[in-house]
Design an enzyme around this catalytic site. Structure first.
Site, PDB file in Angstrom:
ATOM      1  N   ASP A 467       1.461  -1.095   0.068  1.00  0.00           N
ATOM      2  CA  ASP A 467       0.125   0.836  -0.045  1.00  0.00           C
ATOM      3  C   ASP A 467       1.380   1.214   0.539  1.00  0.00           C
ATOM      4  OD1 ASP A 467      -2.783  -0.352  -0.009  1.00  0.00           O
ATOM      5  OD2 ASP A 467      -2.536  -1.129   1.906  1.00  0.00           O
ATOM      6  N   CYS A 514       6.343  -5.690   5.495  1.00  0.00           N
ATOM      7  CA  CYS A 514       5.677  -7.202   5.614  1.00  0.00           C
ATOM      8  C   CYS A 514       4.787  -6.931   4.147  1.00  0.00           C
ATOM      9  CB  CYS A 514       4.988  -7.730   6.764  1.00  0.00           C
ATOM     10  SG  CYS A 514       3.418  -6.008   6.635  1.00  0.00           S
TER      11      CYS A 514
HETATM   12  C1  PEP Z   1       1.025  -4.247   2.471  1.00  0.00           C
HETATM   13  O1  PEP Z   1       0.133  -2.585   1.981  1.00  0.00           O
HETATM   14  O2  PEP Z   1       2.170  -4.007   1.804  1.00  0.00           O
HETATM   15  C2  PEP Z   1       0.208  -5.345   3.316  1.00  0.00           C
HETATM   16  C3  PEP Z   1       1.487  -5.994   4.319  1.00  0.00           C
HETATM   17  O3  PEP Z   1      -1.100  -5.028   3.356  1.00  0.00           O
HETATM   18  P1  PEP Z   1      -2.057  -5.940   2.707  1.00  0.00           P
HETATM   19  O4  PEP Z   1      -0.921  -6.609   1.366  1.00  0.00           O
HETATM   20  O5  PEP Z   1      -2.601  -7.230   3.447  1.00  0.00           O
HETATM   21  O6  PEP Z   1      -2.859  -4.445   2.162  1.00  0.00           O
HETATM   22 MG    MG Z   2      -1.550  -3.299   3.434  1.00  0.00          MG
END
Ligand code: PEP
Ligand code: MG
Length: 588
Positions: A467, A514
């Protein structure tokens, strides 16, 4: 010319989204809106129409019972219970007799009457005040649509009951499709839209299913059951492959398997650089049943538990106890290793299919009612999750983090709700860890730019690059048209990452990454060089990251980050990272 013309091999290119090579027959998944015909029938035909309804109900009952058994076998009795509720809808005498009456009074065909009555039902349930009953609307919608398909003689095969091992070809796969995907039978995934960081693709990667997305017009080129090769390494799809292609890909698959075995040899060894810096490698998971898979790949605990997957395909909001059971299983499995549970990140591309009334249509869902914004308005749902996580914290090293935090004020609000839950549990005499570490995801530029003040409210940061990159460079993470502009190597990304790490370290807290960037071996060294303390990724990517970490010196990674910081073009930074990666990863 012979009447039987053999269709030629077709090679299509897309975006490689999940590595691996798959070969097999397709299941072409079309989600077209149902068109329900409406016409008058003669008075004598009314009985025959009612009989058609009975046959369709029986057919549907058989299908749902089969799915139920399959889900119970693959996922367990809890998940299978959804389908018991679906079977009950089919027994609903009011629904059936109202449809019969409608056929007799209007003189119309059974599809039109059944559709009319079921829509009336769905609306009535969706408007009820009681949350439990309101959520029944989702069940009724699912089941009645299945009955309509049967009445119209349309295919009953769907993503959670594939007829044998199939490569799924679709226009698009939603996260709730992915959550119900028949994991034992789906051996490859090809979609027309999508990009590397879409949630459905993330699920494919965690299932080790080769995937290629953004393959324009693939739906027009392939028919159900035709054979295809999916090359998830290079983003290639070969429809009706020739003997040469089959031979070439057979060889490539063998080579890759040998390479993967080599990487797996590093799995049991410590994650430590040549100059002695330890880098914890944790796993991203969606469901509690992935624990064994994480262990096979030697994940040091869980760095991101995307808890919303417990909700996505559920027919109703899971209860506090159901959630507690799921979190506890993971907490207990990892003992002293951290298990970072992220609170609900529903909304955006992840509405809850069983509770559509909670997610009204939005023009810009990624800028809308998502994650912490949703939770702070639906306090009952939020609190039941927080209470479940707190109770699980008594069984292991549970950490909690909030998604989509925009800055300090929102973090304070979220922590305030958490404090209320702690007070409630204390009064009720329920055990939890009062010192459970609480962190914020950094995935909105405003949070990154105010990381110094936000850090004062947090025990750790976890950077969600998926994001963060989307919002930083204004590139929709799901749009295949702009996917080539989604660049983790953009200088803005490098600068923001460095700044977040510096602020966190100044405040004495650790930073993990992450997002998918953490599992991309090309960028692992850059992240470490920028000072990131831990990485969390989908389990199948852990061996390559560990192999790489064991082959580099932290000193060289820091030098790489310094040089990247001096460059001002994404392609130059990417090249620098690729060269570094190739130099250390057996390539040269
Ligand atoms: C991200 O945005 O990098 C994240 C780990 O969350 P998601 O991919 O679930 O939005
Ligand atoms: Mg995210």
């Amino acid at each position: 010319m012979s009447e039987l013309t053999v269709k030629p091999e077709v090679i299509l290119h897309g975006i490689s989204a999940s590595p691996g090579i798959a070969y097999g027959p397709t299941f072409v998944y079309r989600k077209a809106e149902l068109e329900v015909p409406e016409y008058l029938v003669t008075a004598e035909r009314c009985e025959a129409e009612i009989e058609r309804l009975n046959v369709a109900l029986m057919q549907t009952r058989g299908q749902i019972s089969r799915i139920r058994d399959q889900v119970e076998k693959n996922l367990g009795p809890e998940e299978a219970r959804i389908f018991d509720a679906h079977l009950l809808v089919l027994e609903d005498q009011a629904l059936i007799s109202e449809t019969e009456r409608e056929i007799q009074t209007s003189g119309k065909n059974v599809e039109a009457c059944f559709n009319l009555v079921s829509q009336r039902y769905i609306r009535a349930f969706a408007e009820i005040d009681d949350e439990y009953l309101r959520e029944r609307a989702g069940d009724i919608r699912d089941v009645t649509s299945r009955v309509l398909h049967n009445l119209l003689g349309q295919t009953a095969e769907n993503l959670n009951e594939l007829l044998g091992r199939r490569i799924v070809v679709a226009d698009d796969i939603t996260p709730s499709d992915a959550a119900t995907l028949d994991r034992s039978s789906a051996m490859g995934l090809v979609t027309e839209s999508g990009s590397k960081t879409g949630h459905a693709v993330i699920v494919a990667r965690s299932m080790k299913v080769p995937a290629v997305v953004g393959v324009r017009e693939v739906m027009d080129q392939v028919e159900n059951g035709e054979e295809v090769i999916v090359d998830g390494y290079d983003g290639v799809v070969i429809i009706r492959p020739s003997a040469q292609a089959l031979f070439r890909y057979g060889q490539l698959r063998d080579e890759k398997q040998t390479f993967e075995k080599l990487l797996m040899n590093a799995v049991a060894l410590p994650s430590i650089t040549l100059d002695g810096c330890e880098v914890p490698l944790r796993a991203n998971i969606e469901k509690e049943d992935e624990v064994d898979f994480v262990k096979e790949h030697a994940g040091a605990g869980v760095g991101l538990f995307r808890s919303e997957y417990l909700y996505l395909a559920a027919p109703r909001v899971p209860t506090e106890d159901e959630q507690y059971d799921a979190y506890r299983v993971v907490a207990e499995a990892f003992g002293a290793e951290p298990v970072v549970i992220r609170t609900l990140d529903l909304g955006g591309d992840k509405p809850m299919s069983g509770a559509p009334h909670l997610f009204p249509r939005e023009d810009n869902p990624f800028l809308g009612f998502r994650a912490i914004r949703f939770c702070l308005e639906h306090l009952a749902i939020f609190k039941s999750q927080l209470r479940a996580i707190l109770q699980a914290s008594a069984h292991g090293n549970v950490h909690l983090m909030f998604p989509m935090i925009s800055g300090r004020r929102e973090m304070r609000k979220a922590r305030e709700v958490l404090r209320e839950c702690m007070d409630e549990l204390r009064t009720e005499g329920v055990a939890f860890n009062p010192d459970m570490p609480v962190g914020s995801m950094i995935e909105i530029p405003s949070a990154a730019l105010t990381a110094d003040t936000l850090a004062e409210e947090c025990d750790f940061f976890s950077i969600g690059t998926n994001d963060l990159i989307q919002y930083l460079i204004a590139i929709d993470r799901l749009n295949d048209r702009t996917a080539h502009l989604y660049e983790p190597s953009h200088p803005a990304v490098v600068r923001v990452l460095r700044e977040v790490v510096e602020h966190a370290h100044a405040a004495g807290i650790k930073v993990s990454v992450c997002g998918e960037m953490a599992g991309d071996p090309v960028f692992v060294s850059l992240l470490l060089g920028l000072g990131v303390d831990e990485l969390s990724m989908t389990p199948p990517l852990l061996p390559a990251a560990k192999y790489l970490i064991r082959s580099i010196k932290m000193e060289d990674a820091k030098d790489l980050a310094r040089r990247a910081f001096e460059l001002d073009s994404p392609s130059e930074i990417e090249r620098l990272c690729i060269d570094f990666y190739r130099k250390h990863m057996l390539m040269d």
